[in-house]
Design an enzyme around this catalytic site. Sequence first.
Site, mmCIF file in Angstrom:
data_model
loop_
_atom_site.group_PDB
_atom_site.id
_atom_site.type_symbol
_atom_site.label_atom_id
_atom_site.label_comp_id
_atom_site.label_asym_id
_atom_site.label_seq_id
_atom_site.Cartn_x
_atom_site.Cartn_y
_atom_site.Cartn_z
ATOM 1 N N LYS A 1 20.257 -13.559 30.449
ATOM 2 C CA LYS A 1 21.217 -12.692 29.821
ATOM 3 C C LYS A 1 22.218 -12.506 30.476
ATOM 4 C CE LYS A 1 21.188 -10.572 25.604
ATOM 5 N NZ LYS A 1 20.831 -11.069 24.095
ATOM 6 N N GLY B 1 22.489 -0.484 10.744
ATOM 7 C CA GLY B 1 23.450 -1.379 11.127
ATOM 8 C C GLY B 1 23.462 -2.758 10.303
ATOM 9 N N GLY C 1 25.266 -5.567 10.454
ATOM 10 C CA GLY C 1 26.219 -6.453 11.007
ATOM 11 C C GLY C 1 25.748 -7.932 10.690
ATOM 12 N N VAL D 1 23.117 -9.893 11.597
ATOM 13 C CA VAL D 1 21.678 -9.742 11.188
ATOM 14 C C VAL D 1 21.197 -8.659 10.297
ATOM 15 C CG1 VAL D 1 19.525 -9.601 12.300
ATOM 16 C CG2 VAL D 1 21.204 -10.609 13.831
HETATM 17 P P1 NAI Z 1 26.417 -7.234 15.157
HETATM 18 O O1 NAI Z 1 27.414 -6.667 16.094
HETATM 19 O O2 NAI Z 1 26.981 -8.173 14.186
HETATM 20 O O3 NAI Z 1 25.939 -6.026 14.333
HETATM 21 C C1 NAI Z 1 25.765 -4.548 14.760
HETATM 22 C C2 NAI Z 1 25.948 -3.783 13.603
HETATM 23 O O4 NAI Z 1 25.705 -2.443 13.958
HETATM 24 C C3 NAI Z 1 27.695 -3.652 13.277
HETATM 25 O O5 NAI Z 1 27.757 -3.660 11.936
HETATM 26 C C4 NAI Z 1 28.044 -2.213 13.933
HETATM 27 O O6 NAI Z 1 28.980 -1.590 13.196
HETATM 28 C C5 NAI Z 1 26.519 -1.521 13.606
HETATM 29 N N1 NAI Z 1 26.503 -0.395 14.348
HETATM 30 C C6 NAI Z 1 26.934 -0.025 15.898
HETATM 31 N N2 NAI Z 1 26.388 1.203 16.234
HETATM 32 C C7 NAI Z 1 25.827 1.409 14.941
HETATM 33 C C8 NAI Z 1 25.013 2.789 14.945
HETATM 34 N N3 NAI Z 1 25.057 4.063 15.889
HETATM 35 N N4 NAI Z 1 24.575 3.352 13.844
HETATM 36 C C9 NAI Z 1 24.667 2.123 12.680
HETATM 37 N N5 NAI Z 1 25.127 1.010 12.988
HETATM 38 C C10 NAI Z 1 25.765 0.838 14.203
HETATM 39 O O7 NAI Z 1 25.136 -7.522 15.851
HETATM 40 P P2 NAI Z 1 24.038 -8.352 15.475
HETATM 41 O O8 NAI Z 1 24.149 -9.756 16.050
HETATM 42 O O9 NAI Z 1 23.799 -8.274 13.916
HETATM 43 O O10 NAI Z 1 22.539 -7.827 16.154
HETATM 44 C C11 NAI Z 1 22.066 -6.579 15.679
HETATM 45 C C12 NAI Z 1 20.952 -6.365 16.937
HETATM 46 O O11 NAI Z 1 20.088 -7.429 16.908
HETATM 47 C C13 NAI Z 1 21.279 -6.334 18.267
HETATM 48 O O12 NAI Z 1 20.780 -5.305 18.756
HETATM 49 C C14 NAI Z 1 21.338 -7.611 18.972
HETATM 50 O O13 NAI Z 1 21.181 -7.697 20.409
HETATM 51 C C15 NAI Z 1 19.870 -7.971 18.031
HETATM 52 N N6 NAI Z 1 19.610 -9.514 18.088
HETATM 53 C C16 NAI Z 1 20.611 -10.369 17.550
HETATM 54 C C17 NAI Z 1 20.423 -11.650 17.562
HETATM 55 C C18 NAI Z 1 21.156 -12.428 16.731
HETATM 56 O O14 NAI Z 1 21.038 -13.553 16.567
HETATM 57 N N7 NAI Z 1 22.576 -12.177 16.323
HETATM 58 C C19 NAI Z 1 19.081 -12.086 17.985
HETATM 59 C C20 NAI Z 1 18.194 -11.350 18.715
HETATM 60 C C21 NAI Z 1 18.574 -9.793 18.546
#
Ligand code: NAI
Length: 349
Positions: free
Chosen positions: A80, A178, A180, A182
């Site tokens: 990572k 969240g 985002g 995912v």
């Molecule tokens: P992203 O950055 O697209 O989405 C994260 C979302 O969480 C954003 O909309 C953000 O505004 C929101 N957020 C941040 N702090 C918050 C809080 N305190 N309360 C509520 N919402 C909050 O990230 P993504 O790609 O969706 O990933 C989400 C999680 O899944 C992360 O922990 C990441 O490490 C994990 N993950 C993602 C993968 C991927 O393929 N993108 C693969 C494996 C794990």
Amino acid sequence: MTVWQSQEFDDHEHISYFTDRETGLRVIVAVHSTTLGPAAGGTRFKAYECDSDALDDALRLSRAMSYKSALAGLPIGGGKAVIIGDPDKIKSKDLLHAYGRFLNIIGGQFATGEDVGMATADIVTMNEVTPYVGGIAASGAGDPSLHTAVGVMHGLLAVLECRFSQTDFSGMRVAVQGLGAVGWGVAKRLRDAGAELVVSDVRADVVEKAVRILGAVEAPLDRIHAADVDIYVPCALGGVVTKQSAREIRAAAVAGAANNQLETPEAGKILWEQGILFAPDYLLNAGGIISALEETIRIRGGSDSDCEPLADRLANIPARLKSIFQSSQEKGIAPELVAEQMARDLIGR
Ligand code: NAI
């Protein structure tokens, strides 16, 4: 603090620090294990409070990648990277190119893709100077978030069966934290499958969209873990299950995409003692790395002709989870401990 003093240090094989003064790039690349294959894992771009937090994150997340790939049966090791800084302020094409050139220096030991703070477009930009990237449509399955969301849905089916003796989501209340890349994909699929949604996000616009389009109910940011739901699905950042929040969770299961949801082992113990089923995050969110298998093999000059189709690889997630849940019941220990032991056996630790 040295690397060896970090509580997260787990005999990582290799840790690299790169700096580029011109672009402000400061990045830590942590390779935890290459026992099963060259390391791969996302790059997180984040304004850490201090450098030791960044190092801890890189060490912890790379170990989780070793576990994730091992339990998904992939010939890939765990790594990572974390870029220290606010992506909105310092991310630039030159910075991404500088990072890509650093990956060339450690040529092949580590290949990367997107994580929080990085988008597919950034990986495409890096690909202009380095082959050691994945998760782009030109060479692979495209945006890993889509596959992660599909994998989480597969995993939630195992949770439904094992915790609720149900095979569909109709009538289930699910809290998605969240929305985002995912989280939105999971929330939309859950709604399409008949679940009622409770959601939260720091971004008011996506919450409003979820209320309007998905019929979701908004929960306060700091209370979503305690929502009156059947399943709590963390899809924001890690560490959301703390010793305190674990006691406040009313859901019967915690199963989401966020990496490292349990802040401490004690938080997991509290869930277990309360009879709340925890789905180890690195099993549930393996869809992204599973989708990058062909690319990862090709980057290293191998042939991907023997790979099982992606849809089938993703559909294996519930079987793996169910076997962990079953073993957890038989042994009387929490699922995350069973999963960790299995993963460590696989990587020879
Ligand atoms: P992203 O950055 O697209 O989405 C994260 C979302 O969480 C954003 O909309 C953000 O505004 C929101 N957020 C941040 N702090 C918050 C809080 N305190 N309360 C509520 N919402 C909050 O990230 P993504 O790609 O969706 O990933 C989400 C999680 O899944 C992360 O922990 C990441 O490490 C994990 N993950 C993602 C993968 C991927 O393929 N993108 C693969 C494996 C794990």
